[in-house]
Scaffold this active site. Sequence first.
Site, short mmCIF file in Angstrom:
data_model
loop_
_atom_site.label_atom_id
_atom_site.label_comp_id
_atom_site.label_asym_id
_atom_site.label_seq_id
_atom_site.Cartn_x
_atom_site.Cartn_y
_atom_site.Cartn_z
N ARG A 318 1.52 28.97 -11.09
CA ARG A 318 2.48 27.87 -10.93
C ARG A 318 2.72 27.21 -12.29
O ARG A 318 1.80 26.62 -12.86
CB ARG A 318 1.94 26.83 -9.94
N GLU A 320 3.70 24.46 -13.38
CA GLU A 320 3.89 23.03 -13.21
C GLU A 320 3.12 22.28 -14.30
O GLU A 320 1.93 22.52 -14.49
CB GLU A 320 3.40 22.58 -11.83
N ARG A 326 -6.54 17.92 -9.75
CA ARG A 326 -6.53 18.94 -8.70
C ARG A 326 -5.48 20.04 -8.90
O ARG A 326 -5.24 20.83 -7.99
CB ARG A 326 -6.33 18.28 -7.33
N HIS A 327 -4.85 20.09 -10.07
CA HIS A 327 -3.84 21.11 -10.33
C HIS A 327 -4.27 22.08 -11.41
O HIS A 327 -4.87 21.70 -12.42
CB HIS A 327 -2.51 20.46 -10.75
N GLU A 470 -5.12 17.70 0.28
CA GLU A 470 -4.59 18.94 0.88
C GLU A 470 -5.32 20.18 0.35
O GLU A 470 -5.54 20.31 -0.85
CB GLU A 470 -3.10 19.06 0.55
N SER A 473 -1.27 24.67 2.91
CA SER A 473 0.07 24.38 3.41
C SER A 473 0.57 25.60 4.17
O SER A 473 0.38 26.73 3.71
CB SER A 473 1.00 24.04 2.25
N ARG A 521 -9.58 24.35 -4.60
CA ARG A 521 -9.51 23.06 -3.93
C ARG A 521 -10.52 22.96 -2.79
O ARG A 521 -11.16 21.92 -2.60
CB ARG A 521 -8.10 22.79 -3.40
#
Length: 547
Positions: A318, A320, A326-327, A470, A473, A521
């Site tokens: 990802r 991002e 948490r990323h 989370e 998903s 996670r």
Amino acid sequence: MSAQETTVSELATQVEEIVLGEDGQPLSKKALKKLEKEREKEQRKQEREAREAAERAAREASEVDCAKEYYGKAPINMSQVQSSTVWTEIKDLSEKLAGQTVHVQARVQGSRPTGSKMCFLVLREGSATAQGLLVADNENVSKQMVKFANSISSESLVSIVARVVTPSEPIKSCTVGDVELHVSRLFVISEVAVTLPFNMDSASRSAQDYENDPSLNRVLLYTRLNNRVVDLRTTANNAIFKLQAAVSQLFREYLTSEKFTEIHTPKIIGAASEGGANVFRVDYFKQNAYLAQSPQLYKQMCIAADFGKVYEIAPVFRAEDSNTHRHLTEYVGLDLECAFREHYHEVMNMIGDMFIYIFKNLELRWATELATVRKQYPSEPIKVGDKPLKLEFKDVVALLRKHGETEIGDFDDLNTALEKKLGHIVSKEYGTDFYMVDKFPLAIRPFYTMPDPENPGYSNSYDFFLRGEEIMSGAQRIHDAALLKERIAACGVPADDLEPYIKGFEYGCPPHAGGGVGLERVVMFYLGLPDIRYASLFPRDPSRLEP
């Protein structure tokens, strides 16, 4: 020399001989004489100590080393010898082996001499530690051998032969506390010849240790990650990644028992998996390619190919620019997809049962590793029942508004702060740390999410949460080709890039649902770790590409 020059010389000598006291005034003759005697006394002491040290060294050199064949630096192991030696792991040492002689390979985490005839060693293998002891009182251990043991650099790898002995009191500083190893042979097989970036004691301290003694050296996360090989040697880190492997193992166990097939999908793809700009572009011969954001499209294509139930454990990328706790830009995805007969809750409830299976088996089958991690990173076991709590998104919004979050809209996504607050509310009101939220707003879900026909603006989608954050998903996916094309257009995703994917549905595809789990996670939140990078072997984030 002139008379004037003689006078100047004598004055200079007198100045040099002037000794000032603490008050800045010249000392008297009596004080000077006393000072001189003290200097002579100190000089005689130093000479005596040097003479005694030389005599002691000479005696030691002349002493016969009765153990010279039983210790030293071993030659480089180039697989010259293959024997029938039975090796014992540190974690397997127990009172059952008391009195027996064992062969062990371990790292020397630290040494502590007691005089010239005794030395204690802390021996570590994986997440287990034990105490070793050398005493120069028999033909197998000499004072020279004890001295050698104390000189071994921290983190060197050694091979030892030792007798297992029950100590008079339990050894609280080691994970193996009911026995110790009385060493009779000691060979260094891999020596640490450089200065370590930090020592294992510092890297193994808990937050409570620092609170109790603020003067202790703290090993920062940045330093840990820059020296990850050394950092991974701590007992807590060793246990963390055994538990990470356990989560993957239990994921496989459960889904295999449910007749799922493990698949392996491409990670270099011709179009962004889920649209958007958060993709890593790579050169692929004379065209552009991308690192897969998820195996989503391929999982669905396998359902269209009548695989029925599939899962994959693989890296996810990802792009991002999220520098949060948490990323990551690369993480391990636990993905699954499953055809169902009547309702997507068949799949959602099955996933909930899968998590319960994972959580309960971690506590049952990996209790030792959990205890090791919790010693450095204290956390309470998660509160979880036999079935996961299920809330709808509308219920969540109502709960948050009830507890002061009046600004949240009916269709607003949950940010990290709201997720955490929800977690506290659910834990207090429902007594669980694990729950699932159903019926998310359609506008905040990917194009392949099935709309809820009975609730305009919502979708047949769900997220799973652990300790208020989370971990997964998922949703029912659109399996009808016409509806899929409609949603692709509504979301502004280029349909040309998805042609092979869309064709799978034109050929007919059963209703199906699934989800994607972030392995790091799950480990992070389950263990209560402060940052996801502690749960990633060699983490990748927007600022880290090494080691």
